[in-house]
Motif scaffolding. Structure first.
Motif, mmCIF file in Angstrom:
data_model
loop_
_atom_site.group_PDB
_atom_site.id
_atom_site.type_symbol
_atom_site.label_atom_id
_atom_site.label_comp_id
_atom_site.label_asym_id
_atom_site.label_seq_id
_atom_site.Cartn_x
_atom_site.Cartn_y
_atom_site.Cartn_z
ATOM 1 N N UNK A 168 -113.024 27.286 9.673
ATOM 2 C CA UNK A 168 -111.835 27.426 10.531
ATOM 3 C C UNK A 168 -110.807 28.204 9.715
ATOM 4 N N UNK A 169 -109.522 27.939 9.885
ATOM 5 C CA UNK A 169 -108.516 28.507 8.976
ATOM 6 C C UNK A 169 -108.360 27.525 7.825
ATOM 7 N N UNK A 170 -108.258 28.050 6.627
ATOM 8 C CA UNK A 170 -108.316 27.153 5.458
ATOM 9 C C UNK A 170 -107.317 27.577 4.382
ATOM 10 N N UNK A 171 -106.826 26.598 3.633
ATOM 11 C CA UNK A 171 -105.894 26.903 2.540
ATOM 12 C C UNK A 171 -106.222 26.036 1.327
ATOM 13 N N UNK A 172 -106.383 26.696 0.184
ATOM 14 C CA UNK A 172 -106.743 25.958 -1.032
ATOM 15 C C UNK A 172 -105.537 25.713 -1.931
ATOM 16 N N UNK A 173 -104.356 26.047 -1.439
ATOM 17 C CA UNK A 173 -103.135 25.812 -2.214
ATOM 18 C C UNK A 173 -102.415 24.616 -1.619
ATOM 19 N N UNK A 174 -102.055 23.678 -2.467
ATOM 20 C CA UNK A 174 -101.270 22.547 -1.983
ATOM 21 C C UNK A 174 -99.900 23.063 -1.556
#
Ligand SMILES: [Zn+2]
Ligand SMILES: [Zn+2]
Length: 414
Positions: free
Chosen positions: A160-166
């Protein structure tokens, strides 16, 4: 053997929809391109399950149409996604009605979708006859999930849409996944990395304090899911009046009821409690003389209460317009960014207020995606949800991870 067909969102951003066929048949997302209203190719109505990665319309904006066409099975998503999706789909119908656009589905179809919704939490496998599906945290917006499908001996992961930064609002995406035969990965930003959030935060805090000190108002047009809550939390730490208006206000109210969907639910609840809420349009006039922050939709200035505020404040040099999201081609925000002119609803002006564009992206940047691929070590990767998927796939292949960028309609087999 499992076959993947991109129905939309391949070599482009928008109208995400992926058909996964093996012993059973599943659909991952069913969205539309919000700006030009392009829709994906139609999947067959005989599906064993539909999965919604999150409540953004480019992923779920046409989901009710499946039921209109006779799909009678379940749609799976996280609890927050379903509640936010209802808000977004109801609004989509209102916007289309206002713009005299033929609707893709009716309120009745949204009700039908809602009745067939089955919520599932992260890491709770959903069992089908010959397959299993599991959601993991995608870190993109509240409710967002990556989907792992296990079928016919293959493990297929769709980000899906993803983010690896908190972020201030969200945990980083879960990347503890292994033995992946095929990774289907979004690639919205593959050309570079986003600015450091701590730097953005500090600049924003100083900016708000400066403007309010000069008796001005900071207008923050924000995407309703995610950005509104993140910036609200930051501003609520300061001693300044906050007004919350529009869809973002409703979305925040929903998200506060889903503590599992954010990093620090207490902080969000406190921030929401601190903000004044606009309950009727007259209140929008009362606040114009009060220094403070106004957080409202639409994030790309195309409609919503932000147009009211800009109309009345664009000549005030002590005020500012702080734009925090990506501005899609053809939107009012993009025109302002490219030409310095605000052109909307009969107004064509060069605003005197301080206009700032800052990148608070909720998507992984280039390094985030590359590190993810290196960590998960998928046997094959397909890049989608991006404008440069072919060249990025070549780059990733050169790094030793076979990667592909099929077009919409191509069938890809693992
Ligand atoms: Zn999204
Ligand atoms: Zn998207």
């Amino acid at each position: 053997m499992v076959t993947i067909t991109g129905l939309g969102g391949f070599r482009e951003v928008g109208r995400s929809a992926i058909l996964v066929e093996g012993s059973q048949r599943f659909l991952l997302d069913y969205g539309l391109s919000v700006q030009d209203l392009d829709v994906p190719a139609k999947p067959p109505a005989q599906l064993d399950g539909v999965f919604m990665s999150h409540a953004h319309l480019d992923h779920c904006g046409i989901a009710p149409e499946l039921y209109k066409r006779g799909y009678a099975g379940k749609t799976y998503g996280t609890p927050a996604t379903f509640e936010l999706m209802r808000l977004m789909l109801d609004d989509e119908l209102k916007v289309h009605d206002k713009r005299a656009i033929q609707p893709f589905f009716s309120p009745h179809d949204i009700d039908t979708l809602e009745r067939h919704s089955q919520a599932a939490g992260f890491k709770k496998p959903i069992h089908f006859r010959q397959a299993t599906a599991t959601f993991t945290d995608a870190g993109h917006v509240p409710g967002s999930a990556a989907t792992l499908i296990e079928m016919d001996g293959k493990r297929i992961l769709y980000t899906g849409d993803i983010n690896f930064t908190e972020t201030e609002l969200m945990h980083r995406a879960d990347d503890n996944l292994k033995d992946i035969d095929l990774l289907i990965c979004e690639s919205t930003y593959t050309k570079g990395d986003h600015p450091d959030r701590k730097v953005l935060r500090e600049e924003l805090v100083n900016h708000v304090l400066d403007v309010v000190h000069n008796n001005g108002i900071v207008l923050m047009p924000c995407f309703s899911i995610g950005r509104t809550q993140e910036l609200l939390q930051i501003v609520a730490d300061l001693d300044v009046p906050i007004l919350l208006d529009g869809m973002g206000m409703k979305a925040t109210s929903i998200i506060t009821n889903h503590p599992e969907a954010v990093k620090d639910p207490k902080r969000l609840r406190k921030a929401f409690g601190k903000a004044r809420k606009v309950r009727n349009p007259q209140e929008r006039f009362k606040v114009l003389g009060t220094p403070g922050v106004i957080i409202t939709t639409a994030g790309m200035l195309n409609g919503g209460p932000i147009t009211h505020y800009i109309k009345r404040l664009h000549k005030r040099e002590n005020c500012s317009l702080y734009i925090s999201g990506y501005q899609v081609e053809g939107t009012v925000g993009r025109t302002l960014m490219d030409t310095g002119r605000y052109v909307n609803e009969g107004l064509d002006v060069k605003p005197l207020l301080d206009v700032r564009f800052r990148d608070w992206s909720a998507h992984a940047g280039r390094t985030g995606i590359l590190n993810f691929v290196r960590k998960v070590r998928p046997k094959k990767t397909i890049f989608c949800h991006g404008s440069w998927t072919q060249e990025f796939a070549r780059e990733v292949t050169d790094l030793g991870f076979p990667a592909f960028a099929p077009a919409n309609g191509d069938r890809f087999t693992v």
